[in-house]
Design a protein around this motif. Structure first.
Motif, PDB file in Angstrom:
ATOM      1  N   ASN C  60       0.842  -1.199   0.000  1.00  0.00           N
ATOM      2  CA  ASN C  60       0.000   0.000   0.000  1.00  0.00           C
ATOM      3  C   ASN C  60       0.874   1.246   0.000  1.00  0.00           C
ATOM      4  O   ASN C  60       1.274   1.712   1.069  1.00  0.00           O
ATOM      5  N   PRO C  61       1.173   1.824  -1.161  1.00  0.00           N
ATOM      6  CA  PRO C  61       1.965   3.052  -1.143  1.00  0.00           C
ATOM      7  C   PRO C  61       1.062   4.263  -0.903  1.00  0.00           C
ATOM      8  O   PRO C  61      -0.046   4.331  -1.423  1.00  0.00           O
ATOM      9  N   ILE C  62       1.546   5.206  -0.100  1.00  0.00           N
ATOM     10  CA  ILE C  62       0.852   6.466   0.172  1.00  0.00           C
ATOM     11  C   ILE C  62       1.813   7.573  -0.229  1.00  0.00           C
ATOM     12  O   ILE C  62       2.931   7.631   0.300  1.00  0.00           O
ATOM     13  N   LEU C  63       1.393   8.434  -1.139  1.00  0.00           N
ATOM     14  CA  LEU C  63       2.286   9.472  -1.640  1.00  0.00           C
ATOM     15  C   LEU C  63       1.915  10.803  -1.001  1.00  0.00           C
ATOM     16  O   LEU C  63       0.754  11.204  -1.013  1.00  0.00           O
ATOM     17  N   VAL C  64       2.924  11.493  -0.435  1.00  0.00           N
ATOM     18  CA  VAL C  64       2.716  12.825   0.130  1.00  0.00           C
ATOM     19  C   VAL C  64       3.610  13.793  -0.633  1.00  0.00           C
ATOM     20  O   VAL C  64       4.765  13.467  -0.905  1.00  0.00           O
ATOM     21  N   HIS C  65       3.082  14.939  -0.982  1.00  0.00           N
ATOM     22  CA  HIS C  65       3.915  15.886  -1.736  1.00  0.00           C
ATOM     23  C   HIS C  65       3.682  17.311  -1.265  1.00  0.00           C
ATOM     24  O   HIS C  65       2.617  17.651  -0.757  1.00  0.00           O
ATOM     25  N   GLY C  66       4.722  18.132  -1.457  1.00  0.00           N
ATOM     26  CA  GLY C  66       4.594  19.583  -1.325  1.00  0.00           C
ATOM     27  C   GLY C  66       4.664  20.169  -2.714  1.00  0.00           C
ATOM     28  O   GLY C  66       4.018  19.662  -3.620  1.00  0.00           O
ATOM     29  N   GLY C  67       5.450  21.208  -2.878  1.00  0.00           N
ATOM     30  CA  GLY C  67       5.574  21.811  -4.210  1.00  0.00           C
ATOM     31  C   GLY C  67       6.025  23.259  -4.155  1.00  0.00           C
ATOM     32  O   GLY C  67       5.493  24.112  -4.866  1.00  0.00           O
ATOM     33  N   GLY C  68       6.997  23.509  -3.293  1.00  0.00           N
ATOM     34  CA  GLY C  68       7.483  24.872  -3.089  1.00  0.00           C
ATOM     35  C   GLY C  68       7.799  25.646  -4.360  1.00  0.00           C
ATOM     36  O   GLY C  68       7.288  26.773  -4.554  1.00  0.00           O
ATOM     37  N   PRO C  69       8.607  25.107  -5.250  1.00  0.00           N
ATOM     38  CA  PRO C  69       8.991  25.890  -6.432  1.00  0.00           C
ATOM     39  C   PRO C  69       7.777  26.295  -7.275  1.00  0.00           C
ATOM     40  O   PRO C  69       7.698  27.447  -7.734  1.00  0.00           O
ATOM     41  N   GLU C  70       6.826  25.408  -7.441  1.00  0.00           N
ATOM     42  CA  GLU C  70       5.649  25.755  -8.238  1.00  0.00           C
ATOM     43  C   GLU C  70       4.834  26.850  -7.558  1.00  0.00           C
ATOM     44  O   GLU C  70       4.236  27.701  -8.211  1.00  0.00           O
ATOM     45  N   GLY C  79       2.232  38.431  -9.173  1.00  0.00           N
ATOM     46  CA  GLY C  79       2.788  39.701  -8.721  1.00  0.00           C
ATOM     47  C   GLY C  79       3.124  39.759  -7.246  1.00  0.00           C
ATOM     48  O   GLY C  79       3.204  40.838  -6.653  1.00  0.00           O
ATOM     49  N   LYS C  80       3.313  38.590  -6.634  1.00  0.00           N
ATOM     50  CA  LYS C  80       3.707  38.580  -5.214  1.00  0.00           C
ATOM     51  C   LYS C  80       5.098  37.998  -5.082  1.00  0.00           C
ATOM     52  O   LYS C  80       5.406  36.964  -5.692  1.00  0.00           O
ATOM     53  N   GLU C  81       5.938  38.599  -4.256  1.00  0.00           N
ATOM     54  CA  GLU C  81       7.282  38.072  -4.074  1.00  0.00           C
ATOM     55  C   GLU C  81       7.306  37.117  -2.878  1.00  0.00           C
ATOM     56  O   GLU C  81       6.921  37.494  -1.769  1.00  0.00           O
ATOM     57  N   PRO C  82       7.716  35.867  -3.083  1.00  0.00           N
ATOM     58  CA  PRO C  82       7.798  34.928  -1.965  1.00  0.00           C
ATOM     59  C   PRO C  82       8.764  35.417  -0.887  1.00  0.00           C
ATOM     60  O   PRO C  82       9.795  36.021  -1.214  1.00  0.00           O
ATOM     61  N   ALA C  83       8.422  35.184   0.384  1.00  0.00           N
ATOM     62  CA  ALA C  83       9.310  35.535   1.497  1.00  0.00           C
ATOM     63  C   ALA C  83       9.377  34.367   2.468  1.00  0.00           C
ATOM     64  O   ALA C  83       8.405  33.608   2.609  1.00  0.00           O
ATOM     65  N   PHE C  84      10.527  34.202   3.113  1.00  0.00           N
ATOM     66  CA  PHE C  84      10.715  33.079   4.029  1.00  0.00           C
ATOM     67  C   PHE C  84      11.309  33.541   5.354  1.00  0.00           C
ATOM     68  O   PHE C  84      12.098  34.471   5.391  1.00  0.00           O
ATOM     69  N   VAL C  85      10.923  32.908   6.441  1.00  0.00           N
ATOM     70  CA  VAL C  85      11.531  33.151   7.749  1.00  0.00           C
ATOM     71  C   VAL C  85      11.983  31.796   8.295  1.00  0.00           C
ATOM     72  O   VAL C  85      11.153  30.885   8.423  1.00  0.00           O
ATOM     73  N   SER C  86      13.247  31.646   8.576  1.00  0.00           N
ATOM     74  CA  SER C  86      13.846  30.359   8.993  1.00  0.00           C
ATOM     75  C   SER C  86      13.344  29.201   8.131  1.00  0.00           C
ATOM     76  O   SER C  86      12.951  28.157   8.644  1.00  0.00           O
ATOM     77  N   GLY C  87      13.313  29.383   6.864  1.00  0.00           N
ATOM     78  CA  GLY C  87      12.946  28.301   5.962  1.00  0.00           C
ATOM     79  C   GLY C  87      11.456  28.112   5.810  1.00  0.00           C
ATOM     80  O   GLY C  87      10.991  27.307   4.996  1.00  0.00           O
ATOM     81  N   LEU C  88      10.648  28.831   6.594  1.00  0.00           N
ATOM     82  CA  LEU C  88       9.190  28.701   6.483  1.00  0.00           C
ATOM     83  C   LEU C  88       8.652  29.846   5.633  1.00  0.00           C
ATOM     84  O   LEU C  88       9.033  31.005   5.816  1.00  0.00           O
ATOM     85  N   ARG C  89       7.744  29.516   4.739  1.00  0.00           N
ATOM     86  CA  ARG C  89       7.191  30.514   3.836  1.00  0.00           C
ATOM     87  C   ARG C  89       6.261  31.441   4.624  1.00  0.00           C
ATOM     88  O   ARG C  89       5.348  30.978   5.332  1.00  0.00           O
ATOM     89  N   VAL C  90       6.488  32.732   4.498  1.00  0.00           N
ATOM     90  CA  VAL C  90       5.554  33.690   5.076  1.00  0.00           C
ATOM     91  C   VAL C  90       4.267  33.598   4.260  1.00  0.00           C
ATOM     92  O   VAL C  90       4.278  33.764   3.039  1.00  0.00           O
ATOM     93  N   THR C  91       3.162  33.263   4.950  1.00  0.00           N
ATOM     94  CA  THR C  91       1.952  32.860   4.248  1.00  0.00           C
ATOM     95  C   THR C  91       0.767  33.731   4.657  1.00  0.00           C
ATOM     96  O   THR C  91       0.024  33.406   5.570  1.00  0.00           O
ATOM     97  N   ASP C  92       0.603  34.846   3.957  1.00  0.00           N
ATOM     98  CA  ASP C  92      -0.587  35.653   4.240  1.00  0.00           C
ATOM     99  C   ASP C  92      -1.787  34.989   3.561  1.00  0.00           C
ATOM    100  O   ASP C  92      -1.638  33.950   2.890  1.00  0.00           O
ATOM    101  N   GLU C  93      -2.956  35.561   3.723  1.00  0.00           N
ATOM    102  CA  GLU C  93      -4.162  34.891   3.245  1.00  0.00           C
ATOM    103  C   GLU C  93      -4.108  34.643   1.737  1.00  0.00           C
ATOM    104  O   GLU C  93      -4.448  33.564   1.261  1.00  0.00           O
ATOM    105  N   GLU C  94      -3.642  35.656   1.001  1.00  0.00           N
ATOM    106  CA  GLU C  94      -3.581  35.517  -0.453  1.00  0.00           C
ATOM    107  C   GLU C  94      -2.570  34.429  -0.847  1.00  0.00           C
ATOM    108  O   GLU C  94      -2.802  33.633  -1.749  1.00  0.00           O
ATOM    109  N   THR C  95      -1.447  34.421  -0.120  1.00  0.00           N
ATOM    110  CA  THR C  95      -0.438  33.386  -0.401  1.00  0.00           C
ATOM    111  C   THR C  95      -1.010  31.997  -0.114  1.00  0.00           C
ATOM    112  O   THR C  95      -0.804  31.051  -0.885  1.00  0.00           O
ATOM    113  N   MET C  96      -1.723  31.882   0.983  1.00  0.00           N
ATOM    114  CA  MET C  96      -2.299  30.580   1.339  1.00  0.00           C
ATOM    115  C   MET C  96      -3.229  30.099   0.226  1.00  0.00           C
ATOM    116  O   MET C  96      -3.221  28.914  -0.141  1.00  0.00           O
ATOM    117  N   GLU C  97      -3.994  31.025  -0.321  1.00  0.00           N
ATOM    118  CA  GLU C  97      -4.894  30.659  -1.419  1.00  0.00           C
ATOM    119  C   GLU C  97      -4.102  30.126  -2.614  1.00  0.00           C
ATOM    120  O   GLU C  97      -4.482  29.134  -3.237  1.00  0.00           O
TER     121      GLU C  97
END
Lengths: 287, 287, 287, 287, 287, 287
Positions: C60-70, C79-97
């Motif tokens: 039973n394989p279970i695949l989990v993925h992220g996708g930071g570059p995309e 038109g939004k510039e990605p920002a990071f704090v200690s490797g974590l993406r700063v995620t405002d509401e629009e970014t989360m969407e």
């Protein structure tokens, strides 16, 4: 009312029922059916539709009934005068036969037939079927004949029926180890069944509004009380005598893990639905 | 209304719902969710509770959605101007990617989350999951890119989910034999799913009252019509252009054995419950 | 190679896989898919066939993925510039969407479609579906928006799917108790899923050979280590920062009873098969 | 070879097996085991691992065996000289007893034990168990004793075993309506079992490369032929006498809906795996 | 007798069997079949019908057999003289091969065939099938070759068979971890199987009336004894040597929770039925 | 007799029952219980043990009963004189109530209790339970009140009960579409139930030896006849009037595919067992 409830109001009512649908989905509710609700045609029909609706929305209703007035009437027709000792019917062999014929043959099958006519799939049982309710002779109040004290409930047959979608309707007749019939109190039987079935609720239908703190004061209706308070009312003698078997049935159920026990007013149409699906305070709830 | 509906009236409303509970117990109802009901917060919440309630009373609701306005908005944010040919979105590769991100990533998961918040157990799918909706390129109106014509529905995954009590939420994205994504009309997808699932009802939520005999005459709303009449309206050109895919979806479902198809007014709160659980005429029913 | 592997050699290879087939029959393996293996077309295809093969031989394989570059690319297109704090993406509401649209709408469905094209039966989920991954706001590093800390995994939906032979593909989006979306680390999500599913193995695909004792020394690759040693590397600061969430994910899984956790080199074609079905040492194994 | 096959090559071989894994998942393959592959220790071990591997990747292998040389040897040890008429063993009562002891007691249990040692879960049966293979006296070539013609196969016991993951190993002894034992041709038994089990493949292991168009010309090996061509070879006398029961077994299976029948060279190690999991042409395939 | 038992008497006998039918419904009874009952045709047939009848009235009978006399006879026919040390057969490799051929090939399949002819559905197994009975070399009495001491019983295959209504018939051959065959005592094997299967009864068929307190005194037959008394008889040397493995088998079974063990006289027709279905004292019962 | 039947004779009797055990394993046998066998205590007990024994050996017995004499007695006790028209009880509303009380309340529960005391697990039903037997007013012989003609049998509840091992006991009361009670002939009800359940046998217990060719000649008992002959006896008037409903019940069952119908002498103890488990000719068999 139909004229004045708009479709939008109807939808609103259904939505307000949703939290209760969630809470009781797949749960067992034991209902002791009795009093005026068994006599008045309008009330009777309301109870039947309430029970069928419960089944359709995913609840397992279990109906338990007695039928004292019908028994007394049949006895008189057969030339026997009913007699009672401390509220218990003196039950000689001939009386027991009449009890059983009336409860299991007439009352029970009448309820079954009524539920089926409303679209349910009901099956009537007495405590003798599959040894559902076993009893021994009640001896604590002298010899009053075939009055039984419940010693064991074998709920397998109930599971067999409810798993296939049937509504069990159970008359308050028990069987002894020797195969003899015993007359048992229907409230007590309902309490024992709720306990054995790990029901979520036990609801006892009565002809009063609920439990009164002072049974002579109509303004002292108790909305909610704990089982300790209920026990105290029995012990102190504050409870009306007629209420004692009902309170004891509630305590039996609660002790076995049933969540809540209710004493409700069966004279009110759809009291069951109001209790289960609305936030309206109705009768007395013991938890 | 809450203030003015008494507990007794509430019980009455529940009892009036009983015939519909009986009729739809265990049945599948496919709902195309769209229009204002997807935008207005109050309407949105009403639809979600309606769907959760359907599930709790034993119905299998299947939700299908598109999301044109959100797609157009996302396109504009990415600097692309939406274009349409005969009502179909011109869908180049980049547009298709946006369609899929918006429908399957945002709209779908938003609905799922909303249903779960109301107590449902929802799972979102696109037509790509388990090859649920397969399509090929729509070529009947020139090359408008990745617009698809549904060729096959594989409903196994729906059965897997509904048997375990989940509510499937399906976005109108299809997959080609080559794995490509296709944009398909959500009404059409709902019709095809209702057909493949042998649903009992197909309900299309719109932003109009229903189908008008003369679409410029608000008084000509059709309450009920046969599928032959619906076909005639398409053939004669009497139907409003925007209604044609909806009518065709209804016909697809009815031809496959679905009992009834409904075009209802999604601007009315709880339009779904009113349609399913009351005898109020609402929208247009095709049988 | 095809030219030079004889049929007899092929048979021999299959036979050498037998001990591993026995060991993993019916077992669950959680794979975090990421890095180059998600970008390079050849590697991507290799992973997809590896996963489908695992399913066909009874795993039973279970695949989990992220996708930071995309996600970053989509942000920039909007038109939004990605920002990071200690490797974590700063995620405002629009970014989360945007995160959710890209991961659940594009990346997830792309993987599903690819697996299905190779003959699998894949279904894509986000943490919102059936409340699979629940999170609360991560507050340990200041307010960086909708970055979540996983609080609960509800694996029922995974069992529903795997029992019917589906391959679950899960994007690293979680849901809060209030229905909000949270961006969670995909390695962490894989670790929590492996723990909740009582998996046999957790495999994290990376773009390095494995874990180095000294991350500046390519010759210091660690083949195998205990969980105590892994914990010590985190505590002492010897581990590369980027490796810490991966090591922590491994420890979460191992603490919950997962047999082995692996950090493998996703740049090598068929690294999954080599890890699972051969005795070749590949990457770093923690036990 | 182990030294020269790299991990990457191994992965490649597994991937090349994937189309065959898909094709045969859950399918039944009946293998007639015989000839040198039953005598040579290396070949024997290769067959056992092949069969166990088949089971682990989701195929239902059914093994059928005879054991002529061992029977003849046991007869000689008991002072009886084997005799044959047109290739059929003259089988008096004492011979039949020896046949049964050798096949069901020694050969069968030896194979079972060998499969179990390789990790399979094998169960040995003769045609008597659960009346699996029923026969009547073969009378078409004069009275040669307890040589049987198969009249009925009762495959229930095979389904009971394979559903629980067991590998059935069946010796070519049949039972009459009167309970008598009959010696039946193992190729024929395999063909009848493949037919009764609706197998996907029948594979007959022999000590030749396959079927020759001209059995005296080693260069005339037939790779593939239709069942009509096979029938023609029997009718025309072109087929080698020893091949006729094999060809007939193939035709029995194909007539009953088996997809393909194969005559393969059991002298080649892992001939089964090569036939099933590679595209290498091996032996003769009849379709 | 048939002439003298009237239909009414027959009905009476069936009714007298009812308490035993109730007691043993769905229960497992392990029967060691041996001695004269395996040789005399009339006794043989009686045992077979008894076993088939047990199965038809809802009991799971499990038959275990040895076959010493047939082994010795086959050895002599092959020119080998049987030899014994303390009652155990000296079993060199060639002897072991003969033991296995005779027990698993001839005796076992003969019993199976006989049961099937009486209407049962029997399947024969040796301890090698599915590794049912595993053993290691018995070394406590010097090296007497392939005589085994049972180390493990794997009863899964028995459950697979009995759940589908088959009667398992098991020959007393065990398998070692290395796949070697071992000759084990059939009484011992029956005792171990009864223990592993949590049987209700173990019945050992012998050629004596039962156990004698003094084995030289025919009047000292013991009807019933406790397991402590049985152990004492072994320890004190009072028990006949031939009885010791039987007594030990009984103790093995009783220690594992088997209700009762019986040593009965197999020379009496239908001794099994008399023991199981009547109140007649027969043989020796240990509890 | 007990004194004179030896254990060996008992075993012999059991063995003689084996062919019948095989024949009826898992089969349904509908028994109409009535006449003296319902009154005489010894006979009653014999029937109860017979039924329980049938259940224990794997048969599904279904018991159907009336109870005319008890009804008449109860009527007289209530001051009503029983009246009959062509053998049918004139059944006004009050009489119907008495019929139902006696049959469903007293007789039915008495049988249930008796079966349970013998070790069965019996459940009593009337035709009202789960709408088992539906009827309409019998109008072919004038208005004789609530005498019903059976229009439909809904056997689902019987399957629910027998699958869990219960013995259904059914009183001959039917229900109309309007919920009214109808008095139906118990022989007829048994015939209809046998037909609806696809029973193997219908057995009607009477107080005569069987059917006589000439009902005034005790020597003209018919052992066996075809259904055509039975029809002819009805048509020609040769059959005794009291026998006609019994013959018609047999024909109803046989027409629906029941193998055999029997009219047996209920005055003979264990007549059921003798009929089912022996080759003794008893009563009249129609096939």
């Amino acid at each position: 009312m139909t004229a004045t409830t708009t479709p939008d109001q109807k939808a609103e009512v259904l939505i307000q029922a949703l939290p209760y649908l969630k809470e009781f989905a797949g749960k067992t509710i034991v209902v002791k059916y009795g009093g005026n609700a068994m006599i008045d045609e309008g009330l009777k029909r309301a109870v039947m539709t309430d029970i069928v609706l419960m089944r359709y929305v995913g609840i397992n209703p279990i109906l338990v009934h007695g039928g004292g007035p019908e028994v007394s009437e049949a006895m008189r027709r057969m030339g026997k005068e009913p007699a009672f000792v401390s509220g218990l019917r003196v039950t000689d062999e001939e009386t027991m036969e009449i009890v059983e014929m009336v409860l299991a043959g007439k009352t029970n099958k009448g309820i079954v037939s009524h539920l089926n006519a409303e679209g349910g799939r009901a099956v009537g049982l007495s405590g003798k079927d599959a040894n559902l309710i076993m009893a021994e002779k009640e001896t604590r109040r002298g010899d009053i004949g075939f009055v039984g004290r419940i010693t064991q409930v074998n709920p397998d047959i109930i599971h067999t029926l409810t798993q296939d979608g049937y509504i069990p309707v159970i008359s308050s007749v028990a069987v002894g180890w020797d195969g003899a019939s015993y007359n048992v109190n229907a409230d007590t039987a309902a309490g024992e069944l709720a306990a054995a079935l790990c029901a979520t609720k036990l609801i006892l239908m009565t002809d009063v509004e609920g439990l009164y703190r002072d049974f002579q004061d109509q303004d002292s209706l108790i909305s909610a009380m704990t089982s300790d308070e209920a026990q105290a009312m029995i012990d102190s003698g504050a409870a009306d005598k007629g209420m004692i078997p009902k309170l004891e049935a509630c305590l039996t159920a609660l002790d076995a893990g049933v969540d809540r026990a209710h004493i409700i007013d069966g004279r009110r149409p759809h009291a069951l639905l109001i209790e289960i699906f609305t936030d309206a305070g109705i009768g007395t709830m013991i938890h």
